[in-house]
Design an enzyme around this catalytic site. Structure first.
Site, PDB file in Angstrom:
ATOM      1  N   CYS A  15      -0.101  -2.942   8.245  1.00  0.00           N
ATOM      2  CA  CYS A  15      -1.182  -2.021   7.903  1.00  0.00           C
ATOM      3  C   CYS A  15      -0.633  -0.888   7.036  1.00  0.00           C
ATOM      4  O   CYS A  15       0.227  -0.115   7.490  1.00  0.00           O
ATOM      5  CB  CYS A  15      -1.817  -1.485   9.181  1.00  0.00           C
TER       6      CYS A  15
ATOM      7  N   CYS B 188      -1.080   2.648   8.441  1.00  0.00           N
ATOM      8  CA  CYS B 188      -0.204   2.799   9.604  1.00  0.00           C
ATOM      9  C   CYS B 188       1.213   3.156   9.166  1.00  0.00           C
ATOM     10  O   CYS B 188       1.861   4.034   9.749  1.00  0.00           O
ATOM     11  CB  CYS B 188      -0.170   1.508  10.423  1.00  0.00           C
TER      12      CYS B 188
END
Length: 298
Positions: free
Chosen positions: A39, A42
């Site tokens: 991600c 992230c």
């Protein structure tokens, strides 16, 4: 639970170890970064999360890979990454979705205040444009609560923070009679509680009662308003807009909490916040100004 090598941030090893990790945290605030290894947001926010862990040494910072711990992610309704979930005493408090480090830090301040010194920020105050917190105008000598537990009195719920709280005694019902030192106009309430099912559900409001209602009266008399609260309504940042025109001259506010959200034996209230304005001109520097979402529930 293994230290990830990223400062004070620790990595949750598996679904089966997560509850143990929460137990080991004791009564400290816990923030869990639910992330995906591929991600982009992230990855981008991860260094900032590490920096927060150094700024708030009394908070436990965890990272949880949703690909490895997918059952835990599902249990706590994490549907996107990154999502930051706050826990205390193994109980979920709230969550922040998205790579917004300011919102994550705001959540820390909301629950525990600024721990690096200089005075904490209230865990439970929200802000309503043009309104003030009226809790400081309550006359404690003329206020009371029926069916409160000896160790968890109503006065515990009039100050922010979850160290102390109000809890019912022999069953789930509570009658809280709050008298003000002068007439006020009410705009919004906060009634926050735990996410465990003990938070209030059905709340009936009465105003300007000469004497505290008993439970039969609270059941039979027609209230000014009735609310059916959900877990979202009793979250630490939630507000309950009142039918403002009905609360223009309030000397006394009575809350009858009829039941709780999980049919538990007792009801727990973390905080009751009352927002509005005094009817008469007052030195506004004596009060805490609040701002936030406007609205009215009919």
């Amino acid at each position: 639970m293994a230290v990830s090598g990223e400062g004070r941030v620790k990595t949750v090893e598996s679904d089966s170890s997560f509850q143990r990790d929460l137990i080991q945290a004791g009564d400290s605030l816990v923030i869990v970064d639910f992330y995906g290894p591929k991600c982009g947001p992230c990855i981008a926010i991860a260094p900032k999360f590490v920096q927060l862990s150094g700024k708030y040494p009394d908070v436990v910072f965890l990272k949880l890979n949703v690909d490895i711990c997918h059952n835990t992610a599902k249990r706590y309704e994490v549907s996107a990454t990154p999502t930051f979930v706050f826990f205390k005493n193994r109980e979920k408090l709230n969550q922040v979705k998205g790579a917004d480090i300011s919102a994550v830090e705001g959540g820390i301040l909301q629950h525990v205040g600024t721990m690096s010194g200089g005075g904490g920020v209230s865990a439970s105050h929200v802000t309503i444009p043009g309104q003030i917190c009226l809790n400081s105008l309550l006359d404690k000598t003329q206020s009371e609560c029926l069916n409160e537990a000896d160790d968890h009195a109503y006065s515990h719920a009039l100050s922010p923070g979850h160290t102390h709280f109000l809890e019912s005694d022999c069953d789930e019902q509570l009658i809280i009679s709050l008298t003000f030192v002068q007439p006020v106009k009410l705009h919004t309430l906060q009634i926050s509680g735990p996410q465990s099912g003990h938070a209030p559900k059905t709340v009936r409001l009465f105003i300007n009662q000469v004497h505290t209602l008993d439970f039969d009266q609270a059941e039979q008399w027609k209230p000014l308003q009735t609310f059916e609260l959900t877990a979202e309504d009793t979250g630490p940042e939630a507000v309950i807009p009142l039918h403002y025109v009905k609360y223009q001259n309030v000397q006394n506010l009575t809350l009858f909490i009829k039941d709780n959200q999980g049919n538990e034996e007792t009801t727990i209230v973390h905080y009751i916040g009352i927002h509005g304005n005094p009817r008469e001109t007052t030195n506004m520097s004596d009060f805490k100004r609040v701002t936030g979402e406007k609205g009215e529930r009919h």
